[in-house]
Design a protein around this motif. Structure first.
Motif, PDB file in Angstrom:
ATOM      1  N   VAL A   2      35.040  46.587  39.985  1.00 49.12           N
ATOM      2  CA  VAL A   2      35.153  47.520  40.675  1.00 49.12           C
ATOM      3  C   VAL A   2      36.306  48.391  40.687  1.00 49.12           C
ATOM      4  O   VAL A   2      36.689  49.525  41.277  1.00 49.12           O
ATOM      5  CB  VAL A   2      34.874  47.177  42.304  1.00 49.12           C
ATOM      6  N   ASP A   3      37.681  47.806  40.116  1.00 52.71           N
ATOM      7  CA  ASP A   3      38.872  48.493  40.215  1.00 52.71           C
ATOM      8  C   ASP A   3      39.832  47.542  39.186  1.00 52.71           C
ATOM      9  O   ASP A   3      39.552  46.582  38.997  1.00 52.71           O
ATOM     10  CB  ASP A   3      39.451  48.523  41.424  1.00 52.71           C
ATOM     11  N   LEU A   4      40.933  48.419  38.862  1.00 54.52           N
ATOM     12  CA  LEU A   4      41.967  47.493  38.151  1.00 54.52           C
ATOM     13  C   LEU A   4      43.080  47.329  39.086  1.00 54.52           C
ATOM     14  O   LEU A   4      43.305  47.896  40.067  1.00 54.52           O
ATOM     15  CB  LEU A   4      42.557  48.532  37.092  1.00 54.52           C
ATOM     16  N   LEU A   5      43.737  46.042  38.607  1.00 61.07           N
ATOM     17  CA  LEU A   5      44.990  45.723  39.356  1.00 61.07           C
ATOM     18  C   LEU A   5      45.980  46.395  38.407  1.00 61.07           C
ATOM     19  O   LEU A   5      46.196  46.070  37.535  1.00 61.07           O
ATOM     20  CB  LEU A   5      45.159  44.471  39.448  1.00 61.07           C
ATOM     21  N   VAL A   6      47.139  46.927  39.224  1.00 62.57           N
ATOM     22  CA  VAL A   6      48.225  47.586  38.700  1.00 62.57           C
ATOM     23  C   VAL A   6      49.349  47.181  39.418  1.00 62.57           C
ATOM     24  O   VAL A   6      49.422  47.073  40.675  1.00 62.57           O
ATOM     25  CB  VAL A   6      47.803  49.207  38.589  1.00 62.57           C
ATOM     26  N   ASP A   7      50.317  46.809  38.512  1.00 63.90           N
ATOM     27  CA  ASP A   7      51.728  46.665  39.009  1.00 63.90           C
ATOM     28  C   ASP A   7      52.778  47.360  38.729  1.00 63.90           C
ATOM     29  O   ASP A   7      52.996  47.118  37.107  1.00 63.90           O
ATOM     30  CB  ASP A   7      51.975  45.006  39.041  1.00 63.90           C
ATOM     31  N   ASN A   8      53.554  48.303  39.131  1.00 63.11           N
ATOM     32  CA  ASN A   8      54.517  49.125  38.437  1.00 63.11           C
ATOM     33  C   ASN A   8      54.020  49.572  37.180  1.00 63.11           C
ATOM     34  O   ASN A   8      54.968  49.784  36.101  1.00 63.11           O
ATOM     35  CB  ASN A   8      55.720  48.108  38.304  1.00 63.11           C
ATOM     36  N   GLY A   9      53.042  50.241  37.200  1.00 59.88           N
ATOM     37  CA  GLY A   9      52.399  51.130  36.002  1.00 59.88           C
ATOM     38  C   GLY A   9      51.688  50.428  35.071  1.00 59.88           C
ATOM     39  O   GLY A   9      51.157  50.801  34.000  1.00 59.88           O
ATOM     40  N   SER A  10      51.796  48.986  34.956  1.00 59.66           N
ATOM     41  CA  SER A  10      51.043  48.125  34.192  1.00 59.66           C
ATOM     42  C   SER A  10      49.904  47.573  34.660  1.00 59.66           C
ATOM     43  O   SER A  10      49.662  47.095  35.902  1.00 59.66           O
ATOM     44  CB  SER A  10      52.057  46.902  33.777  1.00 59.66           C
ATOM     45  N   VAL A  11      48.744  47.304  33.692  1.00 60.45           N
ATOM     46  CA  VAL A  11      47.557  46.724  34.285  1.00 60.45           C
ATOM     47  C   VAL A  11      47.649  45.205  34.119  1.00 60.45           C
ATOM     48  O   VAL A  11      47.810  44.730  32.943  1.00 60.45           O
ATOM     49  CB  VAL A  11      46.313  47.381  33.531  1.00 60.45           C
ATOM     50  N   LEU A  34      43.528  38.069  37.260  1.00 58.76           N
ATOM     51  CA  LEU A  34      44.616  38.477  36.846  1.00 58.76           C
ATOM     52  C   LEU A  34      44.686  38.006  35.452  1.00 58.76           C
ATOM     53  O   LEU A  34      44.330  37.197  35.016  1.00 58.76           O
ATOM     54  CB  LEU A  34      45.840  37.421  37.568  1.00 58.76           C
ATOM     55  N   ALA A  35      45.177  38.999  34.615  1.00 60.13           N
ATOM     56  CA  ALA A  35      45.175  38.609  33.141  1.00 60.13           C
ATOM     57  C   ALA A  35      46.291  39.375  32.591  1.00 60.13           C
ATOM     58  O   ALA A  35      46.941  40.533  32.899  1.00 60.13           O
ATOM     59  CB  ALA A  35      43.937  39.679  32.748  1.00 60.13           C
ATOM     60  N   ALA A  36      46.711  38.991  31.436  1.00 60.39           N
ATOM     61  CA  ALA A  36      47.866  39.436  30.453  1.00 60.39           C
ATOM     62  C   ALA A  36      47.220  40.788  29.761  1.00 60.39           C
ATOM     63  O   ALA A  36      48.227  41.612  29.626  1.00 60.39           O
ATOM     64  CB  ALA A  36      48.422  38.513  29.560  1.00 60.39           C
ATOM     65  N   ALA A  37      46.049  40.966  29.500  1.00 59.47           N
ATOM     66  CA  ALA A  37      45.550  42.022  28.756  1.00 59.47           C
ATOM     67  C   ALA A  37      44.040  42.202  29.407  1.00 59.47           C
ATOM     68  O   ALA A  37      43.240  41.320  29.749  1.00 59.47           O
ATOM     69  CB  ALA A  37      45.408  41.815  27.429  1.00 59.47           C
ATOM     70  N   VAL A  38      43.987  43.483  29.764  1.00 61.42           N
ATOM     71  CA  VAL A  38      42.647  44.005  29.994  1.00 61.42           C
ATOM     72  C   VAL A  38      42.026  45.082  28.918  1.00 61.42           C
ATOM     73  O   VAL A  38      42.479  45.860  28.629  1.00 61.42           O
ATOM     74  CB  VAL A  38      42.640  44.631  31.687  1.00 61.42           C
ATOM     75  N   VAL A  39      40.670  44.787  28.752  1.00 64.28           N
ATOM     76  CA  VAL A  39      39.897  45.371  27.790  1.00 64.28           C
ATOM     77  C   VAL A  39      38.799  46.090  28.562  1.00 64.28           C
ATOM     78  O   VAL A  39      37.931  45.585  28.805  1.00 64.28           O
ATOM     79  CB  VAL A  39      39.428  44.615  26.564  1.00 64.28           C
ATOM     80  N   LEU A  40      38.824  47.256  28.155  1.00 57.19           N
ATOM     81  CA  LEU A  40      37.628  48.192  29.105  1.00 57.19           C
ATOM     82  C   LEU A  40      36.791  48.326  28.089  1.00 57.19           C
ATOM     83  O   LEU A  40      36.826  49.157  26.839  1.00 57.19           O
ATOM     84  CB  LEU A  40      38.072  49.560  29.663  1.00 57.19           C
ATOM     85  N   ALA A  41      35.577  47.560  27.957  1.00 59.10           N
ATOM     86  CA  ALA A  41      34.587  47.631  27.041  1.00 59.10           C
ATOM     87  C   ALA A  41      33.172  48.045  27.575  1.00 59.10           C
ATOM     88  O   ALA A  41      32.077  47.596  27.245  1.00 59.10           O
ATOM     89  CB  ALA A  41      34.316  46.175  26.051  1.00 59.10           C
ATOM     90  N   LEU A  47      46.689  47.640  28.763  1.00 59.42           N
ATOM     91  CA  LEU A  47      45.311  48.146  28.826  1.00 59.42           C
ATOM     92  C   LEU A  47      44.762  48.518  27.520  1.00 59.42           C
ATOM     93  O   LEU A  47      45.378  49.274  26.597  1.00 59.42           O
ATOM     94  CB  LEU A  47      45.190  49.226  29.810  1.00 59.42           C
ATOM     95  N   TYR A  48      43.700  47.969  27.095  1.00 63.67           N
ATOM     96  CA  TYR A  48      42.893  48.480  25.968  1.00 63.67           C
ATOM     97  C   TYR A  48      41.523  48.916  26.178  1.00 63.67           C
ATOM     98  O   TYR A  48      40.844  48.814  27.464  1.00 63.67           O
ATOM     99  CB  TYR A  48      42.623  47.295  24.949  1.00 63.67           C
ATOM    100  N   ALA A  49      40.834  49.643  25.107  1.00 61.48           N
ATOM    101  CA  ALA A  49      39.649  50.129  25.572  1.00 61.48           C
ATOM    102  C   ALA A  49      38.787  50.261  24.000  1.00 61.48           C
ATOM    103  O   ALA A  49      39.356  50.557  23.177  1.00 61.48           O
ATOM    104  CB  ALA A  49      39.617  51.582  26.339  1.00 61.48           C
ATOM    105  N   GLY A  50      37.520  50.301  24.041  1.00 64.91           N
ATOM    106  CA  GLY A  50      36.780  50.363  22.955  1.00 64.91           C
ATOM    107  C   GLY A  50      35.313  50.641  23.558  1.00 64.91           C
ATOM    108  O   GLY A  50      34.904  50.772  24.904  1.00 64.91           O
ATOM    109  N   GLY A  51      34.152  50.796  22.680  1.00 62.84           N
ATOM    110  CA  GLY A  51      33.009  51.067  22.847  1.00 62.84           C
ATOM    111  C   GLY A  51      32.881  52.288  23.713  1.00 62.84           C
ATOM    112  O   GLY A  51      33.611  53.259  23.502  1.00 62.84           O
TER     113      GLY A  51
END
Length: 445
Positions: free
Chosen positions: A166-175, A190-197, A402-406
């Motif tokens: 339902v949302d992204l967690l953001v800290d000082n501009g980083s996801v 909590l994650a080192a990398a988030v991929v929006l697929a 933050l990454y994205a694909g699809g």
């Protein structure tokens, strides 16, 4: 947004969406045994666009082409896509996707999935046969099931179903993670990398009206989960969007049934005749997405797809044609008189309308007919990513983490739906999943 502080989980990679891009990203990232990967799927019951697709994989320079004596290359593939889309700014991404396409197609085959070159699947704008499909033509659902079974066997990656982000967690501009709603409660991953697929936004009436209002009122043939969530989450981050007015359309949707006839029909002699009894397009010269716009301008926004036994034999084993036959969407007509009657015209006009163009074959009775209209399958506009899958902000800088694909990312059709090339949807999804997954595994190794 607040959550219970005790309801937090930590993973290395949080992937939002369990379709083509999400599955490929997870499977490739899982090659690094030190990574913990969560694929958060809104609802597998609702399906994904990959599952309802034909499952056709566009790739150039594969061993399957070589075995068939077809000379092709990723560069030629990229050039064909860009010739259709006209979107030269996207060339680095297109070339990156085309470069990895033969790698992921052969990898899928090597995992035990039955792939063959679809020499029976010609498409407009494709200079040589490069669509690969499963033997039996059982469509994308078969491929999605196969990849999910592979993921189930991975010890460091898991698909979490009915886990609605339902949302992204953001800290000082980083996801730094995502907020998930599951079983009536919310928790943070909590994650080192988030991929929006995720899928695109074609199922959201508000977003469709805003960006695709010029398409009229097409039949929607996509999945209910394409609600544009990624656009809303990333707007506060200043994420850049591109080609929001483009969609993957189809001019082959059968009226009153919602099935689609095969895009290979017109390459086997099928013709399109409008409700006024007129032939209005060179059927072999235009892709099925661009055809949708032409159909919308015809009387009643429909046309008769007319073909014969030869065309039926060449296409009937495709999933689309099997669906049409099972649904009773195709009429069988013994004589020209019967064909003319169903088309609402005279025998002379019907005969003239189905006459072959120079160099093409004559249709012979008995005939088959399906009334088709225009529809929307998925959107093509979305988040701008670079050739590594990183989401870019308005200044062109990557948004950290933050990454994205699809369907979440900008597709390959260019600014207009007419620029879509067959197979580009899964090329973009699987290709970016391959690129991002490999990058994450190498970075963490």
């Amino acid at each position: 947004m607040t959550t219970d502080p005790e309801e937090k989980r930590r993973v290395d990679v949080a992937i939002v969406g369990g379709g083509a891009c999400g599955l490929m990203t997870a499977l490739r990232a899982a090659a690094d045994p030190d990574l913990v990967i969560a694929v958060l799927e809104k609802s597998s019951r609702e399906g994904c666009n990959a599952a309802i697709s034909s499952g056709s994989l566009a790739a150039a320079g594969t061993r399957f082409q070589a075995a068939a004596g077809i000379v092709d290359s990723p560069q030629r593939h990229a050039n064909d896509i860009l010739a259709a889309s006209g979107d030269e700014e996207l060339r680095p991404v297109v070339e990156a996707l085309c470069k990895v396409a033969p790698e992921f197609v052969e990898w899928i085959a090597d995992t035990g999935y039955p792939i063959e070159l679809g020499v029976d699947m010609p498409r407009a704008g494709m200079s040589v046969p490069r669509l690969h499909a499963d033997t039996g033509r059982l469509c994308g659902a078969r491929l999605v099931r196969h990849l999910r079974a592979l993921l189930d066997r991975s010890p460091n990656a898991a698909l979490v179903d009915e886990a609605k982000v339902v949302d992204l967690l953001v800290d000082n501009g980083s996801v730094v993670g995502v907020v998930v709603e599951q079983n009536g409660s919310r928790q943070e991953f909590l994650a080192a990398a988030v991929v929006l697929a995720t899928d695109g936004f074609a199922a959201d009436p508000t977003l469709r009206a805003e960006h695709l209002g010029d398409l009229g009122n097409p039949f929607y043939a996509g999945v209910a989960t394409s609600t544009g969530d990624a656009l809303r989450w990333t707007a506060p981050l200043g994420a850049q969007l591109r080609n929001m007015g483009a969609a993957l359309r189809s001019g082959l949707v059968v009226i009153d049934h919602g099935t689609r006839v095969s895009p290979a029909l017109q390459f086997n002699g099928a013709v399109l005749v409008n409700a006024s009894g007129e032939r209005f397009v060179d059927e072999e010269s235009i892709g099925y997405s661009a055809l949708a716009g032409i159909l919308r301008r015809q009387p009643g926004e429909r046309a008769a797809m007319v073909f014969d036994a030869t065309a039926m034999a060449a296409t009937r084993e495709s999933e689309m044609m099997r669906d049409c036959l099972a649904a009773g969407a195709i009429r069988d007509l013994t004589t020209l008189a019967e064909l003319a009657d169903v088309m609402g015209t005279s025998e002379n006009r019907a005969s003239a309308a189905i006459a072959p163009r120079p160099g093409r074959r004559v249709l012979r009775p008995p005939y088959h007919l399906a009334w088709v209209t225009h529809g929307v399958l998925t959107t093509q506009g979305g988040l701008v990513v670079d050739a590594q899958g990183r989401v870019l902000d308005h200044a062109g800088a990557p948004i950290p983490g933050l990454y994205a694909g699809g369907g979440a990312a900008c597709g390959l059709a260019g600014p207009h739906s007419d620029g879509y090339s067959s197979g580009s949807g899964l090329l973009s999804a699987f290709g970016m999943g391959w690129i991002v997954g490999n990058r994450l595994a190498k970075r963490a190794a």
